[in-house]
Design an enzyme around this catalytic site. Structure first.
Site, PDB file in Angstrom:
ATOM      1  N   THR A 170      -8.183  -4.641   0.871  1.00  0.00           N
ATOM      2  CA  THR A 170      -8.758  -3.820   0.488  1.00  0.00           C
ATOM      3  C   THR A 170      -9.620  -3.253  -0.876  1.00  0.00           C
ATOM      4  OG1 THR A 170      -6.786  -2.420   0.270  1.00  0.00           O
ATOM      5  CG2 THR A 170      -7.756  -2.168   2.389  1.00  0.00           C
ATOM      6  N   ASP A 171      -8.768  -3.925  -1.920  1.00  0.00           N
ATOM      7  CA  ASP A 171      -9.096  -4.385  -2.977  1.00  0.00           C
ATOM      8  C   ASP A 171     -10.088  -5.740  -3.113  1.00  0.00           C
ATOM      9  OD1 ASP A 171      -9.608  -3.267  -5.466  1.00  0.00           O
ATOM     10  OD2 ASP A 171      -7.909  -3.203  -6.147  1.00  0.00           O
TER      11      ASP A 171
END
Length: 241
Positions: A170-171
């Site tokens: 997600t990052d």
């Protein structure tokens, strides 16, 4: 692998034993007194790099979990507890172990801890992971040099392997990809899997790639890194092979 409790603290270690110093392992002051801090990196908090090869087989990175954004100004490091396996540090530990066992170049998880508050409603979290030696994040390297085509292709293949396991980082950004100089070759690593996990379907994969591209484009302006459309084309060509 050994999981155990000491008072209001819960631990998991990638070893079949209990350590008497379990609590101290997650305190930077302990390592500083032992003169085992060999470096640090600033992010949302400070990650400490530790000389632990004689204890754990590898040197380690110690990270405390902090909240970001506006909410982080009000509550910097406490999270609501629901289940041990879904806490930030335990979830990242188990995901890293799964990826490590699948052969992906990610840091080996060494240990994780949560400490509940007095009421047991909230907790704080820490994790110890393998320190990737002789490595820099891509943005640091790209400020001073271009990368060969094969390196961009290696990054593309790595992300494809992650996506084939249905894991969404997600990052996913240029800071969370490390390049390690190993003898006469370069090896790419992925780091920082906090809040990452399994995601069904394929709709999110192109979005995840685009997120990475935006991070490169952002750092072109902010850090003057060397990144071109051809670099991205090489990465995506390898991803789609």
């Amino acid at each position: 692998m050994h999981q155990f409790q000491q008072d209001n603290q819960y631990f998991i270690f990638n070893f079949d034993r209990t350590f008497e110093q379990a609590t101290e392992f997650f305190q930077a002051e302990f390592w500083q007194k032992q003169e085992r801090v060999i470096g640090s990196a600033k992010g949302r908090g400070t990650t400490y790099f530790l000389q632990t090869e004689d204890w754990f087989g590898v040197n380690c990175a110690l990270r405390h979990y902090y909240r970001g954004g506006l909410w982080g100004k009000l509550n910097k490091d406490r999270y609501r507890f629901s289940a041990l396996e879904t806490t930030r540090s335990f979830a990242e530990f188990h995901l890293l172990q799964r990826l490590y066992e699948a052969g992906l170049p990610v840091p080996k998880p060494i240990a994780a801890r949560i400490q509940k508050g007095k009421l047991g409603i909230c907790y704080q979290a820490d994790i110890l992971t393998e320190k990737i030696e002789n490595a820099q994040d891509l943005t640091a390297l790209l400020q001073t040099q271009t990368l060969p085509k094969e390196t961009w292709r290696q990054i593309g293949r790595l992300i494809r392997k992650l996506h084939d396991l249905q894991i969404c980082h997600t990052d996913l950004n240029a800071h969370n990809i490390l390049l390690q100089q190993a003898e006469q070759e370069q090896k790419c690593w992925l780091i920082d899997f906090d809040k990452c996990g399994k995601k069904s379907g394929d709709f999110w994969k192109a979005q995840n790639l685009n997120r990475l591209k935006r991070s490169f484009e952002k750092e072109v302006g902010r850090m003057n890194i060397q990144f071109t459309e051809q670099n991205w084309a090489d990465l995506t060509a390898a991803y789609h092979q």
